[in-house]
Design a protein around this motif. Structure first.
Motif, PDB file in Angstrom:
ATOM      1  N   ASP A 165       5.105   0.453 -10.531  1.00 40.93           N
ATOM      2  CA  ASP A 165       3.868  -0.104 -10.004  1.00 40.93           C
ATOM      3  C   ASP A 165       4.160  -1.323  -9.149  1.00 40.93           C
ATOM      4  O   ASP A 165       5.027  -2.148  -9.475  1.00 40.93           O
ATOM      5  N   ASP A 166       3.428  -1.451  -8.063  1.00 41.83           N
ATOM      6  CA  ASP A 166       3.472  -2.621  -7.175  1.00 41.83           C
ATOM      7  C   ASP A 166       4.820  -2.816  -6.486  1.00 41.83           C
ATOM      8  O   ASP A 166       5.140  -3.929  -6.037  1.00 41.83           O
ATOM      9  N   MET A 169       3.956  -4.030  -3.032  1.00 43.04           N
ATOM     10  CA  MET A 169       2.797  -4.914  -3.062  1.00 43.04           C
ATOM     11  C   MET A 169       2.779  -5.927  -1.917  1.00 43.04           C
ATOM     12  O   MET A 169       1.715  -6.260  -1.380  1.00 43.04           O
ATOM     13  N   GLN A 189      -1.557   5.044 -10.337  1.00 44.59           N
ATOM     14  CA  GLN A 189      -2.665   4.335  -9.720  1.00 44.59           C
ATOM     15  C   GLN A 189      -2.199   3.184  -8.829  1.00 44.59           C
ATOM     16  O   GLN A 189      -2.771   2.941  -7.766  1.00 44.59           O
ATOM     17  N   ASN A 190      -1.163   2.477  -9.218  1.00 52.10           N
ATOM     18  CA  ASN A 190      -0.718   1.303  -8.468  1.00 52.10           C
ATOM     19  C   ASN A 190       0.617   1.509  -7.750  1.00 52.10           C
ATOM     20  O   ASN A 190       1.272   0.549  -7.366  1.00 52.10           O
ATOM     21  N   ARG A 193      -0.149   0.274  -4.220  1.00 52.50           N
ATOM     22  CA  ARG A 193      -1.085  -0.843  -4.110  1.00 52.50           C
ATOM     23  C   ARG A 193      -0.569  -1.881  -3.116  1.00 52.50           C
ATOM     24  O   ARG A 193       0.604  -2.221  -3.101  1.00 52.50           O
ATOM     25  N   ASP A 218      -5.764   2.045  -1.974  1.00 53.73           N
ATOM     26  CA  ASP A 218      -5.630   0.957  -1.002  1.00 53.73           C
ATOM     27  C   ASP A 218      -5.342   1.436   0.425  1.00 53.73           C
ATOM     28  O   ASP A 218      -5.310   0.623   1.351  1.00 53.73           O
TER      29      ASP A 218
END
Length: 446
Positions: A165-166, A169, A189-190, A193, A218
């Motif tokens: 995740d991220d 980012m 989900q991320n 992101r 996003d």
């Protein structure tokens, strides 16, 4: 008299626009305006000594260099190509303080395999980072931290199985992300992101079998998404609803199940105004060889209608029969069950056309280099950069948009290659002219 001769040669080379640097590593070619060291294809086992500290562009591709260490290069470097070597280790501080670096090509170093978390920290001007075919099986946390000017990230043809995740980012200006040819099996989900400027996302030729409904939440400016040649049995239409600017979608060569689980995707495809590939059904038995896009409402008997509103996004994937494969693979479970309201938008709306972006600085005219491998992706199976449908026809936009430039190497590589021959010819003429003048000067002095 000798000083006069040297001054005369320097003057001639300046007139030719090819002034040599008087300090240059052996077997390399160096010149100024801009200051450049070209050392490609000489079987170097290590970075050659004597690279002038003011060098802006360094070309070391197609050698056999094993290690990159702090002090090999200076912080004045703007462009650094070291692709197609045998690099197995990069000291974490190798590029620390390189605040002027704009393009770094480490691609096709197949035994690199791992990178330290802070390898690229501080590269505030970096525009293009090439890490294709580097044998990478994972990316450490925060490896792209602070790269807010990065526009092109090449990660294709590695061994990546999972993206934390991220991971991306901080990449607020990233427009092209190439992840095809890896071993990814899930998108959480991320995963993406922060990529609010992303224009093209290539995920084909992976092993993706599960995509969280909010995986693309996003990506409001994404126009091109390639998911072909994966292991997708189903894909929620609500997942694609979060991509209002999408124009090109390829879903072919997945084992699609065209039962009730495909209803939301079928409904989305009916609304989509952009270009899509075929979506070939592999199940159930009576649907094999059908194209999901060509099915009718009557082909989904006894299926509950999908709910095209925000409530459906707040429910878990199991509502539509999706099983999160993280439970079976031992990976990190996605957060698709969290309440996250995303208002639906009609896919493919004409007002969401993306504007062309600056593709980075072009290289100078006076360049001596070998052909640089084109690491930009093949947007069609034939390797062309236009958008071609599965039947071979070129698709056209359904609505009038600002023209978008085709994808090519980001720093004027093709332009430089076309001019390399001319520069070399001019160099030979000037060198011959200088030699003749020196001969005449020596004759007069005698």
């Amino acid at each position: 008299s000798l000083q006069s001769s040297a001054d005369g040669i320097r003057f001639l080379l300046v007139l030719c626009g090819l002034e040599f640097s008087w300090s240059c590593p052996r077997h390399c070619i160096c010149y100024t305006a801009p200051t450049t060291v070209s050392c490609q294809a000489h079987n170097f086992l290590s970075v050659p000594e004597g690279i002038p500290p003011d060098s802006e562009r360094i070309f070391l591709q197609n050698n056999k260099i094993h290690r990159l260490l702090r002090g090999h290069f200076s912080s004045n470097t703007v462009t650094l190509w070291i692709y197609s070597n045998n690099i197995t280790y990069i000291e974490p501080s190798t590029f620390h303080g390189f605040t002027l670096l704009e393009e770094l090509d480490l691609g096709d170093n197949r035994h690199l395999r791992s990178l330290a978390e802070d390898t690229f920290h501080g590269l505030n001007r970096l525009n293009a980072l090439h890490l294709y075919r580097c044998g990478l099986s994972s990316l450490p946390n925060n490896i792209f931290q602070g790269l807010r000017n990065l526009q092109y990230l090449y990660l294709q043809d590695n061994h990546l199985k999972f993206l934390q995740d991220d991971t991306f980012m901080d990449l607020h200006n990233l427009s092209h992300l190439f992840l095809h040819g890896n071993r990814l099996w899930s998108l959480n989900q991320n995963t993406f992101r922060g990529l609010r400027a992303l224009d093209r996302l290539l995920l084909h030729q992976n092993q993706i079998e599960w995509v969280d409904r909010l995986a693309f939440h996003d990506l409001k400016r994404l126009t091109t998404l390639y998911l072909f040649n994966n292991s997708l049995i189903q894909l929620s239409g609500q997942c694609l609803d979060t991509l209002p600017a999408l124009e090109y979608l390829r879903l072919n060569d997945n084992p699609w199940s065209c039962d009730c689980k495909a209803l939301s995707l079928w409904e989305w495809l009916k609304r989509f105004r952009g270009s899509t590939s075929s979506v070939g059904c592999q199940a159930p038995a009576d649907m094999i060889d059908n194209d999901l896009k060509e099915l009718r409402k009557e082909d989904f008997p006894n299926c509950s209608p999908t709910v095209p509103n925000s409530e459906s996004r707040a429910q878990t994937n199991n509502v539509s029969g999706t099983v999160n494969p993280s439970l079976n693979h031992g990976g990190v479970v996605g957060s698709g069950g969290q309440t996250h309201i995303v208002h639906p938008s009609r896919p493919g709306r004409s007002r969401n056309c993306t504007k062309p972006r600056n593709r980075g600085k072009g290289k100078g005219d006076n360049e001596v280099m070998a052909d640089k491998e084109d690491s930009s992706p093949d947007f069609t199976d034939g390797g062309k950069h236009d958008h071609t449908s599965p039947d071979g026809t070129v698709t056209r936009r359904k609505h009038k948009c600002t023209a978008r430039t085709t994808v090519r190497p980001p720093s004027g590589v093709q332009q430089a290659n076309n001019r390399a021959t001319l520069s070399q010819s001019l160099l030979h003429v000037c060198a011959l002219f200088a030699a003749l003048i020196m001969t005449n000067i020596d004759f007069i002095l005698r």
